[in-house]
Design an enzyme around this catalytic site. Structure first.
Site, PDB file in Angstrom:
ATOM      1  N   GLU A  41       0.801  -1.242   0.000  1.00 11.33           N
ATOM      2  CA  GLU A  41       0.000   0.000   0.000  1.00 11.33           C
ATOM      3  C   GLU A  41       0.831   1.288   0.000  1.00 11.33           C
ATOM      4  OE1 GLU A  41      -2.796  -0.303   3.228  1.00 11.33           O
ATOM      5  OE2 GLU A  41      -3.771  -2.066   2.375  1.00 11.33           O
TER       6      GLU A  41
ATOM      7  N   GLU B  87      -5.994 -10.736  -1.355  1.00  7.21           N
ATOM      8  CA  GLU B  87      -6.807 -10.538  -0.136  1.00  7.21           C
ATOM      9  C   GLU B  87      -8.271 -10.493  -0.530  1.00  7.21           C
ATOM     10  OE1 GLU B  87      -5.417  -7.264   2.294  1.00  7.21           O
ATOM     11  OE2 GLU B  87      -3.320  -7.700   1.840  1.00  7.21           O
TER      12      GLU B  87
HETATM   13  C1  XIL Z   1      -6.311  -6.476   8.355  1.00  4.43           C
HETATM   14  C2  XIL Z   1      -6.589  -7.688   9.240  1.00  4.43           C
HETATM   15  O1  XIL Z   1      -7.460  -8.545   8.545  1.00  4.43           O
HETATM   16  C3  XIL Z   1      -7.200  -7.250  10.551  1.00  4.43           C
HETATM   17  O2  XIL Z   1      -7.331  -8.363  11.434  1.00  4.43           O
HETATM   18  C4  XIL Z   1      -6.341  -6.175  11.207  1.00  4.43           C
HETATM   19  O3  XIL Z   1      -6.990  -5.704  12.363  1.00  4.43           O
HETATM   20  C5  XIL Z   1      -6.112  -5.019  10.240  1.00  4.43           C
HETATM   21  O4  XIL Z   1      -5.531  -5.511   9.042  1.00  4.43           O
HETATM   22  N1  XIL Z   1      -4.946  -4.667   3.776  1.00  4.43           N
HETATM   23  C6  XIL Z   1      -3.946  -5.494   4.219  1.00  4.43           C
HETATM   24  C7  XIL Z   1      -4.187  -6.411   5.356  1.00  4.43           C
HETATM   25  O5  XIL Z   1      -2.873  -5.563   3.567  1.00  4.43           O
HETATM   26  O6  XIL Z   1      -3.030  -6.636   6.121  1.00  4.43           O
HETATM   27  C8  XIL Z   1      -5.306  -5.898   6.245  1.00  4.43           C
HETATM   28  O7  XIL Z   1      -5.578  -6.901   7.217  1.00  4.43           O
HETATM   29  C9  XIL Z   1      -6.524  -5.567   5.427  1.00  4.43           C
HETATM   30  C10 XIL Z   1      -6.221  -4.487   4.416  1.00  4.43           C
END
Ligand code: XIL
Length: 371
Positions: free
Chosen positions: A157, A262
């Site tokens: 990101e 994701e």
């Molecule tokens: C999220 C997790 O799923 C949560 O449990 C945590 O509280 C916050 O992060 N983008 C990403 C992930 O790259 O690491 C994030 O994961 C969601 C958004």
């Protein structure tokens, strides 16, 4: 009536799926030859506390990624303290099940401890000191799992929707250079590990172009980058499949693989800022409309959209090397708490009882009938 028939049909196919498990393909059996089929695991699952969750993972997936335990605030909470135990058991789970283990993530502005950027007096560190800390962090973590982690999300990101760099402390102190440095350090620590750049909203044209430029510049410098990770946090009305596909093709043309890293699809309404919040109860109901279950009409649309995206990934299996969902069952999903805390969402492939969603059953049955 139509929804009743669809529900009955899915119940029947669901029943057959469970009464004759040997007859039913799991996702990895059905599609594991197309690309890796991955899932994000939380600590309860990888430590074995959530046994049902762990079984769903080992039965259905051939790749895992750590949802939180490898993030810098967890694995490196203080400058001189690493906390490896949860990540160790996560990697061990993957190895015991013969899975491709993915490390997430080395350099990310979020879930990054504050100490990373300040000295003992609380003042911002110099560029040289931040480089030293990044190298220490990346080298320590990557070396520990050398040869055991298949690939790393090296930077997460770093680019905004308009294609400019995010003003994170990494960027403010080191400028754009922090990205190639991170890739260099990771490669030095494990030359055989795959390395990825990972981000969200990758369907947006300005972001797509900026990521292509980034890939080109890393390659021009002779640095290793194997794939671009498109996070794939989706809603019922975004992204358009066309825009998402364009980005997949653009990244592949830049000479890297594409990964959906994701994947999830919120079934809840997109949050609107213009809502009338004088009616608090009405507002809450509008934001969290399905606390007791997803209506068939919404579930049908959700399943069709998920299936269509999965079929898009299959059509491009020559460029897609992994499709990973962000969580095991609906009850585990971060979307229940993001962007609004305490909602009941339905974004994943398995419901709160770890039963596969209708489109998953459909896809697996379709494949079995083909065989
Ligand atoms: C999220 C997790 O799923 C949560 O449990 C945590 O509280 C916050 O992060 N983008 C990403 C992930 O790259 O690491 C994030 O994961 C969601 C958004």
């Amino acid at each position: 009536m139509k929804t009743l028939i669809i529900s009955l049909l899915s119940l029947i196919s669901f029943a057959s799926c469970h009464s004759e498990p040997s007859d039913t393909l799991s996702l990895k059996e059905a599609y594991g030859d197309k690309f890796l089929i991955g899932v994000a695991m939380n600590q309860r699952q990888s430590s074995g506390l959530d046994r049902v969750g762990a079984e769903t993972v080992s039965r259905n997936f051939n790749s895992i990624v750590a949802e939180n335990c490898m993030k810098s605030e967890k694995i490196h909470p203080m400058e001189n303290l690493y906390h490896f135990e949860p990540a160790d058991s996560f990697v061990a789970f993957g190895e015991a099940n013969g899975m491709a283990v993915i490390g997430h993530c080395l350099i990310w502005h979020s879930q990054c401890p504050k100490w990373f950027f300040v000295d003992s007096e609380g003042k911002r560190v110099s560029a040289d000191e931040l480089k030293r800390r990044m190298r220490d962090h990346i080298t320590t973590v990557v070396s520990r799992y050398k040869g055991r982690v298949h690939g790393w999300d090296v930077v997460n990101e770093a680019i905004l929707e308009d294609g400019t760099y995010r003003r994170s402390p990494f960027y403010e102190i080191l400028g754009e250079e922090f990205i190639p440095l991170a890739f260099q350090y990771a490669h030095e620590a494990d030359p055989d590990a795959e390395l990825y750049y990972n981000d969200y909203n990758m369907h947006l044209p300005a972001k797509r172009e900026a990521v292509v430029r980034l890939v080109n510049s890393l390659k021009e410098r002779g640095l290793r980058i194997d794939a671009v990770g498109m996070q794939g946090h989706m809603g019922m009305d975004y992204p358009s499949m066309d825009a998402f596909e364009r980005s997949m093709l653009a990244f592949a043309s830049a000479g890297v693989k594409v990964m959906i890293t994701e994947w999830d699809m919120s079934a809840l309404p997109t949050v609107s800022r213009s809502a009338n919040i004088s009616d608090i109860q009405g507002y809450k109901r509008a934001l969290d409309p399905y606390p007791d279950g997803l209506p068939d009409s919404v579930s049908d649309v959700w399943n069709q959209r998920m299936k269509a995206f999965f079929e898009l990934f299959l059509r491009h299996s020559d460029i897609v090397s992994r499709v990973t969902v962000w969580g095991v069952s609906d009850g585990d999903s971060w979307k229940n708490d993001f962007p609004i805390h305490g909602r009941t969402d339905y974004p994943l492939l398995f419901d709160r009882h770890h039963e596969p969603k209708p489109f998953v059953i459909d896809l697996c049955d379709h494949k079995r009938d083909d065989k």
